[in-house]
Design a protein around this motif. Structure first.
Motif: not given
Length: 583
Positions: A318-320, A479-480, A485-487, A519-522
């Motif tokens: 996951x992103x987290x 992102x939200x 939620x990019x910690x 923006x890392x989720x992109x």
């Protein structure tokens, strides 16, 4: 033969619909032998089917910074509008007088022109814009605004957009704001901070506002509070072991204030810095020898390598978890680098400031890594990450950092030596297969280049910091909205906000980190089932379509069967043909 003619007509019309084109006034500086004067060039853009490549044809030739600025304009525009541009190439042309001074100031004009075409609009002929384009759509300061406004007035341009914070203009014995100076030339000059503001002014596209509250993830708050308690509790223990506690009083006071505000990452950061100062004082008072430092260093190395093995064995999904891996791994690697510095020191030294500094940093950085590992609790399942995408994201971010670094170096040749080292390190991490740390390192390197570029010509750091914080906040809110939620990004944002009143340069840097990592989720989004694209018909398409239908009518008349002849059709009856079609 008739079907060949019809097929050619259909193909021609279909291809024509794919083309989009437009122009914008480009304000520039031109060398005239005795100095520089303003001029108005033409920036053209054609969008055609392709692979998201950006091309530039210029006459005369321009600097590499101009070419790079157009690439960044493409990236920023597509992200600002949330449009998938992966199936298009962008062909820019610049037509200007000889002697044009190349540079990054075409970035904002290119971003405006591209955005207009992407939403089926055009830029008014009496509008011009000058300014660089940076991450988050921030429009940066450029030089020669006075001359550019003068050139705009001479060419009948009515409205000129300039970067927020543009310096005042000297006119004779007077000092005027650029707005006042433009008014005297019958030019309306408007300052804008971001591409979003520019699009709202020129194209009527409502910009995103960061007025609403950020929704802080409850799990993040709980864990980060534990991290802060660990680090600040350590400060209290170390404070009792040294005589001169005043060294860290300012930092511990700030940590208490941050804790009271619920800003736990900021509190943890202040306590970390306090711990480094307090332990350094402790070892100095104890007159720690080089040999004793080496023994301690060996223990730290053993702990760090064991923790690294445990972290490397984790399955990040996951992103987290990815951002936790970034934070923990970065701290482990920095601890090991410091330990290597201790090990390189001459063993005969009895007392060395360098040894103590390296050892203290290694110990405290490793302690911080252990506390950050708390985020590996598996509670956040949002934002799925795969190994293949992580590898691609590493490569993409390194490429972006390299581009931005070269961009800055073309403007400031002596800048960013440390950033060059970070980019090289990211390349090495990519080769080693450490893609998460590669992504983190390259993201920070790109942010450092962006901060320097954005600070060029800025005289009011307060305003620059507020703009960067606002854009970072907007990125966090975006992102939200995607349920992420990019910690790390939020942590850096919180810390930047805490620093802004007394350390503006650091605040600007950490806000840049926050923007880049928000923006890392992109890099992990699923490919769009349908690309969000809008096509605009070029001016020549209307007559072509008319000609097509006229030609089709002629072909039909010439080839239709005569009376009494019957032809069987292979098509289904009309009623059946309607089945399954959109109505």
């Amino acid at each position: 033969m008739k079907w060949v003619i019809i097929a050619l007509l259909l193909c021609t019309a279909a291809l024509a619909v794919e083309v989009r084109s437009g122009e914008i006034n480009l304000l520039a500086l031109t060398e005239n032998g005795s100095g520089q004067m303003g001029s108005v060039a033409t920036l053209g853009l054609q969008v055609i089917p392709g692979d998201e490549r950006v091309f530039l044809e210029t006459f005369p030739m321009t600097k590499i910074a101009t070419q790079a600025s157009l690439r960044f304009a493409q990236q920023v525009s597509c992200r600002e509008l949330d449009i998938d541009c992966s199936g298009r190439d962008f062909l820019f042309t610049i037509k200007a007088l000889p002697g044009i001074v190349g540079g990054p100031s075409a970035g904002s004009a290119a971003a405006l022109l591209m955005s207009a075409l992407l939403v089926n609009k055009s830029v008014p002929k009496d509008v011009a814009v000058t300014g660089t384009i940076n991450s988050g759509g921030i429009i940066g300061i450029v030089g020669g605004v006075k001359q550019k406004v003068e050139a705009a007035g001479e060419q009948g341009i009515k409205t000129v957009f300039v970067p927020k914070g543009t310096q005042e203009v000297k006119f004779g014995n007077k000092t005027l704001s650029v707005t006042e100076y433009g008014s005297g030339l019958n030019v309306t000059v408007i300052e804008v901070a971001t591409l979003g503001e520019l699009l709202e002014h020129v194209l009527g596209i409502p910009q995103r506002h960061a007025n609403g509250p950020l929704t802080i993830d409850e799990g993040y708050v709980r864990v980060m509070q534990e991290v802060a308690n660990d680090l600040c509790g350590r400060s209290a223990v170390l404070g009792k072991q040294v005589k001169n506690v005043s060294l860290a009083e300012n930092l511990t006071a700030r940590a208490r204030g941050a804790m009271a505000q619920g800003e736990f990452y900021a509190a943890a950061s202040y306590c970390f810095r306090a711990n480094v100062d307090l332990k350094r004082a402790k070892y100095r008072e104890e007159k720690l020898s080089a040999e004793e430092a080496r023994v301690r260093a060996q223990a730290v190395r053993g702990d760090a390598e064991k923790l690294r093995e445990n972290v490397d064995a984790r399955n990040v999904s996951t992103i987290t978890e990815l951002q936790t891996l970034m934070a923990v791994t970065e701290r482990i690697e920095e601890s090991l680098e410091a330990i290597a510095g201790v090990e390189r020191t001459n063993i005969s030294e009895r007392f060395s400031e360098d040894i103590i500094d390296e050892l203290v940093y290694a110990e405290e950085r490793l302690f911080s890594a252990k506390t950050w590992a708390r985020f590996f609790d598996g509670s956040d399942k949002r934002g799925v990450v795969s190994g293949a995408r992580l590898e691609r994201s590493c490569a993409a971010k390194v490429s972006e950092a390299e581009e931005r670094y070269n961009y800055v170096k073309s403007v400031i040749p002596d800048a960013l030596d440390g950033t060059r080292g970070d980019i090289d390190r990211a390349y090495g991490l990519m080769q080693e297969g450490k893609f998460s740390l590669c992504l983190h390192t390259a993201s920070k390197a790109k942010a450092e280049a962006d901060v320097l570029l954005g600070a060029l010509g800025v005289t009011e750091l307060d305003e620059a910091v507020e703009i960067k914080l606002r854009v970072a906040r907007e990125a966090l809110q975006a992102a939200e909205r995607k349920g992420i939620f990019p910690i790390i990004a939020y942590s850096y944002y919180e810390y930047a906000n805490s620093l802004k009143d007394f350390d503006k340069v650091s605040s600007l840097l950490f806000a840049g980190y926050a923007l880049e990592l928000a923006n890392v989720d992109m890099y992990f989004e699923e490919p769009h089932a349908e690309k969000k694209e809008v096509f605009v018909l070029p001016a020549f398409v209307g007559p072509m379509i008319v000609g097509f239908f006229a030609g089709a009518a002629v072909v039909f008349i010439l080839t239709r069967p005569s009376a009494g002849r019957e032809f069987k059709t292979l098509q289904a009856p009309p009623k059946r043909r309607l089945r399954g079609k959109k109505r």
